[in-house]
Motif scaffolding. Sequence first.
Motif, PDB file in Angstrom:
ATOM      1  N   ALA A  10       0.834  -1.204   0.000  1.00 66.03           N
ATOM      2  CA  ALA A  10       0.000   0.000   0.000  1.00 66.03           C
ATOM      3  C   ALA A  10       0.868   1.253   0.000  1.00 66.03           C
ATOM      4  CB  ALA A  10      -0.900  -0.001   1.230  1.00 66.03           C
ATOM      5  N   ARG A  11       0.284   2.360  -0.405  1.00 68.14           N
ATOM      6  CA  ARG A  11       0.940   3.665  -0.265  1.00 68.14           C
ATOM      7  C   ARG A  11       0.659   4.196   1.142  1.00 68.14           C
ATOM      8  NH1 ARG A  11      -0.338   5.638  -4.530  1.00 68.14           N
ATOM      9  NH2 ARG A  11       1.657   6.030  -5.568  1.00 68.14           N
ATOM     10  N   THR A  17       5.939  10.347   2.111  1.00 68.39           N
ATOM     11  CA  THR A  17       5.154   9.341   1.393  1.00 68.39           C
ATOM     12  C   THR A  17       6.022   8.130   1.093  1.00 68.39           C
ATOM     13  OG1 THR A  17       3.706  10.987   0.363  1.00 68.39           O
ATOM     14  CG2 THR A  17       3.828   8.826  -0.693  1.00 68.39           C
ATOM     15  N   GLU A  64       6.010   4.784  -1.134  1.00 70.85           N
ATOM     16  CA  GLU A  64       5.311   4.284  -2.313  1.00 70.85           C
ATOM     17  C   GLU A  64       5.008   2.785  -2.177  1.00 70.85           C
ATOM     18  OE1 GLU A  64       4.126   6.160  -4.509  1.00 70.85           O
ATOM     19  OE2 GLU A  64       5.185   8.030  -4.076  1.00 70.85           O
ATOM     20  N   PRO A  65       3.988   2.300  -2.898  1.00 67.65           N
ATOM     21  CA  PRO A  65       3.652   0.873  -2.844  1.00 67.65           C
ATOM     22  C   PRO A  65       4.851  -0.007  -3.192  1.00 67.65           C
ATOM     23  CG  PRO A  65       1.925   2.098  -3.978  1.00 67.65           C
ATOM     24  CD  PRO A  65       3.061   3.044  -3.772  1.00 67.65           C
ATOM     25  N   VAL A  67      -3.324   5.325   4.400  1.00 70.04           N
ATOM     26  CA  VAL A  67      -2.949   4.094   3.725  1.00 70.04           C
ATOM     27  C   VAL A  67      -3.851   3.963   2.500  1.00 70.04           C
ATOM     28  CG1 VAL A  67      -2.805   1.591   3.872  1.00 70.04           C
ATOM     29  CG2 VAL A  67      -2.156   2.991   5.846  1.00 70.04           C
ATOM     30  N   ASP A  68      -3.241   4.060   1.345  1.00 68.10           N
ATOM     31  CA  ASP A  68      -3.987   4.073   0.076  1.00 68.10           C
ATOM     32  C   ASP A  68      -5.089   5.130   0.101  1.00 68.10           C
ATOM     33  OD1 ASP A  68      -2.499   2.249  -1.329  1.00 68.10           O
ATOM     34  OD2 ASP A  68      -3.746   0.531  -0.816  1.00 68.10           O
ATOM     35  N   THR A 123      -6.722   6.474   2.608  1.00 68.07           N
ATOM     36  CA  THR A 123      -7.679   6.453   3.721  1.00 68.07           C
ATOM     37  C   THR A 123      -6.974   6.781   5.023  1.00 68.07           C
ATOM     38  OG1 THR A 123      -9.040   4.792   2.615  1.00 68.07           O
ATOM     39  CG2 THR A 123      -9.333   5.048   4.990  1.00 68.07           C
ATOM     40  N   ARG A 141      -0.288  -5.592   4.096  1.00 67.88           N
ATOM     41  CA  ARG A 141       0.133  -4.751   2.969  1.00 67.88           C
ATOM     42  C   ARG A 141       1.233  -3.781   3.382  1.00 67.88           C
ATOM     43  NH1 ARG A 141      -4.273  -1.918  -0.146  1.00 67.88           N
ATOM     44  NH2 ARG A 141      -2.715  -2.104  -1.805  1.00 67.88           N
ATOM     45  N   THR A 181       5.084  -3.159   1.025  1.00 70.33           N
ATOM     46  CA  THR A 181       5.561  -1.859   1.487  1.00 70.33           C
ATOM     47  C   THR A 181       6.166  -2.023   2.877  1.00 70.33           C
ATOM     48  OG1 THR A 181       3.806  -0.756   0.257  1.00 70.33           O
ATOM     49  CG2 THR A 181       4.895   0.526   1.987  1.00 70.33           C
TER      50      THR A 181
END
Length: 349
Positions: A7-8, A30, A32-33, A67-68, A70, A158, A191
């Motif tokens: 996940a990001r 940030t 990245e995935p 996370v993604d 959210t 994730r 990740t």
Amino acid sequence: MSTTTGARVEFRALRRTFGTTVALDGLDLTVEPGELMALLGPSGCGKTTALRMVAGFDHPDAGQVLVDGTDIVNVPANRRDAGMVFQSYSLFPNLSARDNVAFGLRIRKVPSHARRTRADELLELVGLPTQGNRFPHQLSGGQQQRVALARALALRPRVLLLDEPLSALDAQVRLTLREEISRLQKELGITTIFVTHDQEEALSIADRVAVLRDGRLEQCDTPVDLYRSPATAFVAGFVGTMNRIPGHLTGDGAVTVVGQRLPVTGTAPAGPEVDVLVRPEDLRVSADDDGDARVVTASFLGATTRLFLRLPDGAGVKADLPTRDAAALTPGTQVLVRLVDHPVMVAAR
């Protein structure tokens, strides 16, 4: 070939205080995935606090953890899709390695056969295919940490969170296990956020390294760019070995140092007396009877020899040379010291 399933993860204006102590001061970062991000910095810089925010073990005073896309700040820890490995292993002493790995699956009421199959797969993955029936006290520290890693991966998270997982291990085990972590991370495409105070660990396995200081992000970059192009004097001094050689700003964007005039990169202090920041490998040293520096010690490091030199003003500097070139530069030798001809960073003296 690995498939990225990570996940990001985003830290947005994250702030956390403990009384009068500011642990995080508006952190923006940030991940990245599928990326392995190392959080690096001195003790108290906020790196573990940031990790605990993702895990759900702590909550910010302000800001978001996404996370993604959210915000998970108000999501309970047991409902976050994250696995965590601690410095202290934290295995259940009364459970076998297999049952430790399968513990989270049992809590989620996964059938016993499926739990055992998944645990055995993960023990194989981390290199412990025959250790499933052993209890923690029957395993070495490195083996216990492998079990802890397998347990964190059991629920297929994730995001994988590693809180200085190698600091309690001896040097050779640390080297082996960090290579294993890098291999697994790339194979699984997960990740990963890796907290460490060991810059060698961070630079050797991370895709990018985020350097924190006093709860703020100083720089986030690839290991090579972080080392070769530090954004601040703090990063330059913290990452790798850095000499501080007295210099004099000339007022036209240059500095004079050991008889050379070099352009300055980055923001220069008011000056004019400054320290020039130079890596040991960026010094050129040659024997010279008229040289104004002297070799104090020579340390053999294999292909490289590190010289400790004394400059005429009393400053000590380190220079890394190929061992074949340093053979004649024994302690007491007079030498000429010059810098590689490229822009240099300066800091207030």
